[in-house]
Design a protein around this motif. Sequence first.
Motif, PDB file in Angstrom:
ATOM      1  N   TRP A  99       0.902  -1.112   0.107  1.00  0.00           N
ATOM      2  CA  TRP A  99      -0.030  -0.014  -0.034  1.00  0.00           C
ATOM      3  C   TRP A  99       0.821   1.203   0.183  1.00  0.00           C
ATOM      4  O   TRP A  99       1.929   1.410   0.743  1.00  0.00           O
ATOM      5  N   ALA A 100       0.365   2.438  -0.627  1.00  0.00           N
ATOM      6  CA  ALA A 100       0.904   3.540  -0.554  1.00  0.00           C
ATOM      7  C   ALA A 100      -0.185   4.718  -0.185  1.00  0.00           C
ATOM      8  O   ALA A 100      -0.953   4.744  -1.255  1.00  0.00           O
ATOM      9  N   GLY A 101      -0.113   5.059   0.873  1.00  0.00           N
ATOM     10  CA  GLY A 101      -1.254   6.124   1.314  1.00  0.00           C
ATOM     11  C   GLY A 101      -1.769   5.844   2.729  1.00  0.00           C
ATOM     12  O   GLY A 101      -0.882   5.383   3.487  1.00  0.00           O
ATOM     13  N   PRO A 102      -2.791   6.150   3.114  1.00  0.00           N
ATOM     14  CA  PRO A 102      -3.170   5.955   4.476  1.00  0.00           C
ATOM     15  C   PRO A 102      -3.396   4.600   4.665  1.00  0.00           C
ATOM     16  O   PRO A 102      -3.513   3.752   4.039  1.00  0.00           O
ATOM     17  N   ASN A 103      -3.246   4.404   6.155  1.00  0.00           N
ATOM     18  CA  ASN A 103      -3.400   2.940   6.683  1.00  0.00           C
ATOM     19  C   ASN A 103      -4.684   2.521   6.256  1.00  0.00           C
ATOM     20  O   ASN A 103      -5.692   2.943   6.769  1.00  0.00           O
ATOM     21  N   PRO A 104      -4.675   1.458   5.380  1.00  0.00           N
ATOM     22  CA  PRO A 104      -5.947   0.827   5.047  1.00  0.00           C
ATOM     23  C   PRO A 104      -6.937   0.361   6.321  1.00  0.00           C
ATOM     24  O   PRO A 104      -8.204   0.542   6.247  1.00  0.00           O
ATOM     25  N   LEU A 105      -6.311  -0.057   7.363  1.00  0.00           N
ATOM     26  CA  LEU A 105      -6.997  -0.485   8.619  1.00  0.00           C
ATOM     27  C   LEU A 105      -7.595   0.653   9.321  1.00  0.00           C
ATOM     28  O   LEU A 105      -8.625   0.568   9.830  1.00  0.00           O
ATOM     29  N   VAL A 107      -8.595   3.589   7.947  1.00  0.00           N
ATOM     30  CA  VAL A 107      -9.840   3.719   6.895  1.00  0.00           C
ATOM     31  C   VAL A 107     -10.989   3.133   7.141  1.00  0.00           C
ATOM     32  O   VAL A 107     -11.974   3.480   7.383  1.00  0.00           O
ATOM     33  N   LEU A 108     -10.616   1.762   7.436  1.00  0.00           N
ATOM     34  CA  LEU A 108     -11.756   0.759   7.681  1.00  0.00           C
ATOM     35  C   LEU A 108     -12.389   1.086   9.079  1.00  0.00           C
ATOM     36  O   LEU A 108     -13.530   1.201   9.465  1.00  0.00           O
ATOM     37  N   ARG A 109     -11.236   1.237  10.026  1.00  0.00           N
ATOM     38  CA  ARG A 109     -11.821   1.600  11.478  1.00  0.00           C
ATOM     39  C   ARG A 109     -12.788   2.890  11.618  1.00  0.00           C
ATOM     40  O   ARG A 109     -13.774   2.728  12.224  1.00  0.00           O
ATOM     41  N   ALA A 110     -12.434   3.832  10.715  1.00  0.00           N
ATOM     42  CA  ALA A 110     -13.123   5.128  10.848  1.00  0.00           C
ATOM     43  C   ALA A 110     -14.460   4.816  10.009  1.00  0.00           C
ATOM     44  O   ALA A 110     -15.610   5.588  10.704  1.00  0.00           O
ATOM     45  N   ALA A 156      -8.548  -6.269   2.380  1.00  0.00           N
ATOM     46  CA  ALA A 156      -8.701  -6.035   3.656  1.00  0.00           C
ATOM     47  C   ALA A 156     -10.317  -5.586   4.095  1.00  0.00           C
ATOM     48  O   ALA A 156     -10.932  -4.919   2.873  1.00  0.00           O
ATOM     49  N   GLN A 157     -10.538  -6.008   5.148  1.00  0.00           N
ATOM     50  CA  GLN A 157     -11.998  -6.055   5.582  1.00  0.00           C
ATOM     51  C   GLN A 157     -11.859  -5.906   7.112  1.00  0.00           C
ATOM     52  O   GLN A 157     -10.956  -6.332   7.809  1.00  0.00           O
ATOM     53  N   ILE A 158     -13.204  -5.274   7.787  1.00  0.00           N
ATOM     54  CA  ILE A 158     -13.601  -5.750   8.928  1.00  0.00           C
ATOM     55  C   ILE A 158     -14.626  -6.477   8.870  1.00  0.00           C
ATOM     56  O   ILE A 158     -15.717  -6.322   8.033  1.00  0.00           O
ATOM     57  N   ILE A 159     -14.834  -7.655   9.644  1.00  0.00           N
ATOM     58  CA  ILE A 159     -15.963  -8.617   9.412  1.00  0.00           C
ATOM     59  C   ILE A 159     -16.447  -9.353  11.107  1.00  0.00           C
ATOM     60  O   ILE A 159     -15.449  -9.495  11.889  1.00  0.00           O
ATOM     61  N   ASP A 160     -17.764  -9.519  11.065  1.00  0.00           N
ATOM     62  CA  ASP A 160     -18.235  -9.933  12.184  1.00  0.00           C
ATOM     63  C   ASP A 160     -18.149 -11.615  11.834  1.00  0.00           C
ATOM     64  O   ASP A 160     -18.883 -12.051  11.050  1.00  0.00           O
TER      65      ASP A 160
END
Length: 214
Positions: A99-105, A107-110, A156-160
């Motif tokens: 990746w190059a840019g903001p932390n993808p995790l 971005v997901l958390r927000a 990359a994802q957040i998942i239940d």
Amino acid sequence: MLFAAGFGTRMGTLTAARPKPLIEVAGRPLIDHALALTQGLRVVVNTHYHADQIAAHLAGRGVAISHEPAILDTGGGLKAALPVLGGGAVFTLNSDAVWAGPNPLGVLRAAWRPGMAALLLLVPRARVRGRDGPGDARIDAGGRLIWGGDMVYSGAQIIDPAPLADIPGAAFPMHRLWDRAAGAIHAVPYRGLWCDVGHPGGIAAAEAMLAEHP
């Protein structure tokens, strides 16, 4: 949950004697690029192919390992790791991307909200490196993911993971979990750059991307 169990067959001879997560890009193993995104998080890595090499590389770094005696695919790998992961929603991340840019995790958390079954990070096609061909999905006006579109799923994802308990069998893809939560799968776009390093050409593409955007 960091996926690192696969055979890395797209890498050809580069993975004949080592696992794909230990292939270097810009002087660092792929798995270290991924781990750099997880600061402050409890990390579980699944292993299978050349598991001993990955375990030796991670020794003393506070990373838990979920070893798979057989390949379980992404959904099955997540299910097998649940006793190590504990309860609640989890990040999942592939180890063959840079990746190059903001932390993808971050971005997901927000963007994560209660009631979401999953939140996937999609990359606009113009910001993708190291991959040809069409996209995977799009985002509708309500922020829900619609399969089929010009954006690429980044891995990359957040998942239940709770519904995993009701999925039979040990080995299955993540899509089986997503399918059970149709209508509650959301997505958010990534505004940085993302490179697929699952094949040899991706190494040079990622190094060029990082040289331009360190």
